[in-house]
Design a protein around this motif. Structure first.
Motif, PDB file in Angstrom:
ATOM      1  N   LYS A  84       0.826  -1.211   0.000  1.00 51.44           N
ATOM      2  CA  LYS A  84       0.000   0.000   0.000  1.00 51.44           C
ATOM      3  C   LYS A  84       0.861   1.262   0.000  1.00 51.44           C
ATOM      4  N   SER A  85       1.766   1.320   0.962  1.00 57.72           N
ATOM      5  CA  SER A  85       2.606   2.520   1.054  1.00 57.72           C
ATOM      6  C   SER A  85       3.448   2.688  -0.206  1.00 57.72           C
ATOM      7  N   THR A  86       3.978   1.595  -0.687  1.00 57.24           N
ATOM      8  CA  THR A  86       4.811   1.672  -1.882  1.00 57.24           C
ATOM      9  C   THR A  86       4.013   2.245  -3.047  1.00 57.24           C
TER      10      THR A  86
ATOM     11  N   PHE B  70       1.832  11.035   6.727  1.00 53.27           N
ATOM     12  CA  PHE B  70       2.667   9.847   6.788  1.00 53.27           C
ATOM     13  C   PHE B  70       2.243   8.879   7.882  1.00 53.27           C
ATOM     14  N   GLN B  71       2.465   7.611   7.590  1.00 54.57           N
ATOM     15  CA  GLN B  71       2.137   6.531   8.521  1.00 54.57           C
ATOM     16  C   GLN B  71       2.824   6.749   9.874  1.00 54.57           C
ATOM     17  N   ASN B  72       4.084   7.177   9.834  1.00 54.01           N
ATOM     18  CA  ASN B  72       4.823   7.366  11.089  1.00 54.01           C
ATOM     19  C   ASN B  72       4.947   8.852  11.433  1.00 54.01           C
TER      20      ASN B  72
ATOM     21  N   MET C  91      -2.819   9.983   1.933  1.00 57.46           N
ATOM     22  CA  MET C  91      -2.884   9.778   3.380  1.00 57.46           C
ATOM     23  C   MET C  91      -2.567   8.337   3.729  1.00 57.46           C
ATOM     24  N   ASP C  92      -1.366   8.144   4.264  1.00 63.64           N
ATOM     25  CA  ASP C  92      -0.906   6.792   4.574  1.00 63.64           C
ATOM     26  C   ASP C  92      -1.265   6.460   6.023  1.00 63.64           C
ATOM     27  N   GLU C  93      -2.283   5.672   6.193  1.00 65.19           N
ATOM     28  CA  GLU C  93      -2.759   5.287   7.526  1.00 65.19           C
ATOM     29  C   GLU C  93      -2.850   6.507   8.434  1.00 65.19           C
ATOM     30  N   ALA C  94      -3.487   7.535   7.914  1.00 66.19           N
ATOM     31  CA  ALA C  94      -3.474   8.815   8.597  1.00 66.19           C
ATOM     32  C   ALA C  94      -4.142   8.761   9.966  1.00 66.19           C
TER      33      ALA C  94
HETATM   34 MG   LIG Z   1       2.543   1.174   4.915  1.00 61.42          MG
END
Ligand SMILES: [Mg+2]
Ligand SMILES: Nc1ncnc2c1ncn2[C@@H]1O[C@H](COP(=O)(O)OP(=O)(O)OP(=O)(O)O)[C@@H](O)[C@H]1O
Lengths: 277, 395
Positions: free
Chosen positions: B66-68, B111-113, B187-190
């Protein structure tokens, strides 16, 4: 095995001769600028009565560290030095350290940044730094003499060469330590390389860079002392004189002076770096 | 024209991706390729589009790419092959400098992190994107503060990220992207770091913001509830491959394969849930005896609805649409008699939720839920059905 000697020494001498013959205008320019810098700085510091300067330094220590202990130590230490009759050599030493450190930072930090951002440059610079740091300190005195003759400029030159590596190394480390994800975030918003450097990488690397500068100052101090052998005055010069005249007491006093200056510089610099975290 | 369209995108991690690409074409799996070539398959042959103003949710288990995939859209990760178009412009063909400007103009990213800048205050973090676009400090601050208010962090603008909880940091990350006014939000796992309650709030908030902003949003989630609530469409990934793409209903009602089935089986709640449990109270009712076309129309207007159910003698008598009511008003009708229609679907309270999807799908009006005495007990609109499912789904 000893039949043929590989001419390492000769080659280096030839190289130094070549540089002295062809680039003396650069060394002269450096020499002039540095010499007047040293003179001005020393004159300024000697212009004020010692007690005023001591109070000023103690205030500075307080300002940077916000610790009464460090300010008090600065005050007492410097008064002791004054009392031992070592005020002028101490001012001399501090001036040499300050000027060398300034050069080392001006050279070292940009090189460190370049090494951090450019892999090829990194691979070239790091072995050179390793080599430089394993060389015994006083070897750096030797090339300084043909370029600058005996005296404070030669001392500063070898001090800068000796004390720049940690500034380069820790600047590079500090920037490389900036988490990849933060750099990525800066990229995602469309930052230029310079924006990334000044708004993200340098601020985050500051504590590490400060630690490097602290090391640079400490190395500079130790080198300025050694450089007494090639005519640098100051506390090192006092030690050197004491050795030649067999005055162990005098030498020891100068030694204490060096230690006091070292501790003051170290404590103040540690706070300057640590404050950012 | 699609806002974003992605064509045959591949991302292989490793020094010699060509070899892995060839193996992929021969139908080798991600694991086999990892074993044989030590190359990681991030994304394999992904194609999809996102329309302007749409929220597309990308779902899948951890490591499914997903992130990629999302990072390939703004080229934080350089795709191995394939094309990414934004506004018909080929993003993969942009030079480094063009890409930088393009990112400023088009992409906000969460970002996720979190990836907050630790040396900057909340406000300075939120202002970052504007700062590098050299927006005036005054305007920068106003927009920054506005974004901070939007995410409910007013009063925290002078704090540093390390002084905030994970959920608050996540919201700073969101504000940082919102302040930009970019037309696309990645939005990555926002919302992953938020606790369930705040998470629901933020989802609602995002949907509300979306109403007015109409951004194009690509939202990564590994939470089906969230995907159902937010996504206009959902894309399901497995091992770098898109296994199904469709609306929430399509994915719930006709999963493409076992993987999707397993993914949605938690939500097979739709069989367990009944109309009663997902219905909502009608915003407004019309009364046959007292309401004429004029007052019915006014009720619809104030409630913001386009049709209204009519009650007569404690029973559901029919429905009036706003258009018909307006017509009747022009004609000078005094009652609702001639504009009332029975052309709507009604279901019993114990109808299983999965039978509701098809009814809703080909119907623009709400479903009426009526009891055995033909009394209206509630209505079902698309949103309330999905929300109802999501609420009771398993995360
Ligand atoms: Mg990810
Ligand atoms: N920089 C990288 N180098 C090598 N392999 C990578 C890299 N980034 C991701 N991968 C691999 O690509 C695959 C997909 O990773 P990705 O981060 O896109 O997953 P994800 O779906 O976002 O997972 P999560 O839900 O855990 O965030 C994983 O197998 C991962 O190991």
């Amino acid at each position: 095995m000893e039949g043929y000697k590989i001419p390492i020494g000769q080659s280096i001498e030839a190289l130094i001769d070549l540089l002295v013959d062809n680039f003396s205008f650069i060394t002269k320019a450096f020499s002039n600028v540095t010499e007047s810098g040293i003179t001005i700085l020393i004159n300024i510091m000697m212009f004020f009565p010692p007690w005023l300067l001591i109070l000023f330094f103690a205030g500075l220590a307080w300002f940077f560290s916000k610790k009464e202990g460090i300010a008090a130590f600065t005050l007492i230490g410097l008064v002791l030095i004054w009392n031992m009759g070592l005020w002028e050599p101490t001012v001399n030493t501090i001036a040499l350290v300050l000027i060398s450190t300034m050069f080392a930072i001006v050279i070292g930090v940009p090189l460190g940044i370049m090494a951090a951002l450019n892999d090829i440059f990194y691979k070239i610079v790091m072995p050179i730094l390793d080599f430089m740091q394993t060389m015994p300190a006083f070897v750096y005195l030797i090339p300084a003499i043909p370029f600058f003759g005996l005296g404070p400029v030669a001392a500063i030159f070898s001090t800068v060469v000796f004390s720049t590596p940690p500034a380069i190394r820790l600047t590079c480390l500090g920037i490389k330590q900036v988490p990849e994800e933060l750099v990525e975030a800066a990229d995602a918003f469309g930052s230029t390389k310079w924006q990334k450097l000044f708004k993200l990488q340098l601020p985050i690397a500051t504590p590490t860079i400060m630690a490097g500068i602290n090391q640079t100052i400490m190395l500079a101090l130790s080198m300025v002392v050694i450089a007494a052998m090639i005519g640098a005055k100051g506390l090192g010069g006092e030690v050197w004189k004491a050795i030649q005249r067999l005055q162990p007491g005098r030498g020891f006093e100068a030694g204490i002076g060096i230690v006091i200056v070292a501790i003051i510089l170290d404590r103040i610099m540690q706070r300057v770096g640590g404050k950012q975290e | 024209m699609h806002k974003i369209s992605i064509e045959n995108l591949y991302k292989i991690f490793g020094p010699h991706p060509e070899k892995a690409l060839r193996l992929l074409e021969q139908g080798k799996t991600k694991d086999e390729i990892m074993q044989n070539t030590k190359h990681g398959v991030g994304v394999a042959n992904a194609s999809f589009y996102v329309d302007e103003g749409e929220i597309v949710v990308i779902m899948g288990l951890s490591g499914s790419g997903k992130s990629t995939l999302v990072r390939c859209i703004n080229r934080l990760i350089e795709p191995t092959s394939g094309k990414v178009f934004v506004d018909n412009e080929d993003v993969t063909a942009l030079s480094e400098e063009e890409l930088r400007v393009f990112r400023q103009k088009h992409f906000g990213m969460v970002f996720q992190n979190f990836a907050l800048f630790p040396h900057r205050t909340v406000l300075q973090n939120v202002e970052y994107g504007l700062e590098i676009q050299q927006t005036e400090p005054q305007e920068r601050k106003e927009r920054g503060m506005q974004a901070i208010e939007q995410v409910g962090l007013k009063g925290w603008e002078a704090s540093y990220p390390s002084q905030l909880s994970g959920g608050m940091q996540q919201r700073v990350g969101l504000a940082r992207a919102l302040a930009l006014d970019a037309d696309i939000m990645l939005m990555d796992e926002a919302f992953s770091a938020l606790d369930p309650l705040i998470r629901r709030d933020m989802q609602d908030e995002l949907l509300m913001l979306q109403e007015e902003m109409q951004k194009t949003i690509v939202f990564i989630s590994h939470d089906l509830d969230e995907a159902l609530r937010l996504g206009d469409r959902i894309i399901l990934m497995k091992d770098g491959v898109i296994v199904q793409e469709g609306t929430a209903e399509e994915i719930l009602t006709s999963p493409a394969n076992d993987y999707v089935v397993r993914f949605v089986e938690d939500v097979d709640m739709s069989k367990v849930l009944t109309a009663e449990s997902v219905m909502v109270k009608p915003a407004e009712m019309a009364y046959y005896k007292t309401d004429g076309p004029k007052s019915a129309l006014r009720k619809m207007k104030t409630a913001g609805i386009s049709s209204i159910f009519v009650r007569k003698d404690r029973q559901l008598a029919g429905m009036v649409t706003a258009a018909d009511a307006a017509e009747a008003l022009k004609r000078g009708d005094k009652t609702l008699e001639h504009v009332m229609t029975e052309n709507f679907d009604s279901v019993a309270p114990d109808t299983p939720a999965n039978e509701l999807f098809p009814l809703l799908a080909d119907n623009n009006y709400p479903l009426a839920v009526v009891n055995e005495k033909n009394k209206l007990v509630g209505i079902i609109i698309k949103g309330s059905l999905l929300a109802g499912l999501a609420e009771r789904g398993v995360s």
